[in-house]
Design an enzyme around this catalytic site. Sequence first.
Site, PDB file in Angstrom:
ATOM      1  N   HIS A  85       0.844  -1.205   0.000  1.00 16.53           N
ATOM      2  CA  HIS A  85       0.000   0.000   0.000  1.00 16.53           C
ATOM      3  C   HIS A  85       0.877   1.253   0.000  1.00 16.53           C
ATOM      4  CE1 HIS A  85      -3.598   2.402   1.536  1.00 16.53           C
ATOM      5  NE2 HIS A  85      -2.572   3.224   1.739  1.00 16.53           N
ATOM      6  N   GLU A  86       1.851   1.286   0.913  1.00 14.42           N
ATOM      7  CA  GLU A  86       2.713   2.468   1.013  1.00 14.42           C
ATOM      8  C   GLU A  86       3.662   2.569  -0.186  1.00 14.42           C
ATOM      9  OE1 GLU A  86       1.761   4.521   3.049  1.00 14.42           O
ATOM     10  OE2 GLU A  86       0.530   3.204   4.294  1.00 14.42           O
ATOM     11  N   HIS A  89       1.943   4.509  -2.848  1.00 12.72           N
ATOM     12  CA  HIS A  89       2.050   5.942  -2.563  1.00 12.72           C
ATOM     13  C   HIS A  89       3.430   6.470  -2.960  1.00 12.72           C
ATOM     14  CE1 HIS A  89      -1.742   6.866  -0.730  1.00 12.72           C
ATOM     15  NE2 HIS A  89      -1.615   5.967   0.241  1.00 12.72           N
ATOM     16  N   HIS A 104      -6.080   8.389  -2.622  1.00 13.17           N
ATOM     17  CA  HIS A 104      -6.366   7.025  -3.065  1.00 13.17           C
ATOM     18  C   HIS A 104      -7.284   7.090  -4.285  1.00 13.17           C
ATOM     19  CE1 HIS A 104      -5.477   6.637   1.316  1.00 13.17           C
ATOM     20  NE2 HIS A 104      -4.722   5.658   0.870  1.00 13.17           N
TER      21      HIS A 104
END
Length: 217
Positions: A85-86, A89, A104
């Site tokens: 997830h990170e 980003h 998101h």
Amino acid sequence: DALLFRMLEEADVLDPTPDVHALFVYYDAVYFGSSLGAVSVEWSKRMTLCAGLCCMDKAGGIRIKLSEPLLKLRPRSDLLSTLVHEMIHAYLFLGHHPRDRGDHGEHFQRFMNVINEREKGVVHVTIYHSFIDEVNLYRVHWWQCERCRRVIKRGMNRAPAPHDPWWGEHVMTCGGSFTKIREPEGYQSKKNRKGAAKGKSDPAVSTTTTTTTTTGT
């Protein structure tokens, strides 16, 4: 799917503290074309409200921080999902899709859906990390309003104050004061011992105290 879950459970037993840097390099190569080499990954012992965080410093460096207190209580699959997830980003932070880098939105969700499809049973990236039970476990400092009885729970000893985003509304609708009603057993005595030890070991503190006493005399 059952086989994959069993393999993950066995991995948790055999290696309860996986090498996040090795995992980072692996997923970087598989999904991001090894473009995240300048991104650092580190564990944080202080993060207790979110499992992961991707941030950019003033110099333009990008760091991924993973919560050791929260993730050590979760299975390996949650660590992998948080890490990836990170990483999404971080990829967006690097300017590949600048309009979507802090959110998101469309590009984040496109990456998320592709990875979830390919990593079925191993990685399941979500938009938000929902480790509610673990977060509450570390919220050990509690304050209660004497008037409306609202309770504020925090992971650190930081009393409710005007810089809290909800403070203005509370003042207008209630106006009551907050009193601390719970903290870890022995917290104050431990805090006092630390303060005393610091005073003994810090010459500047000792000198200041002596000077003040002499002046008062």
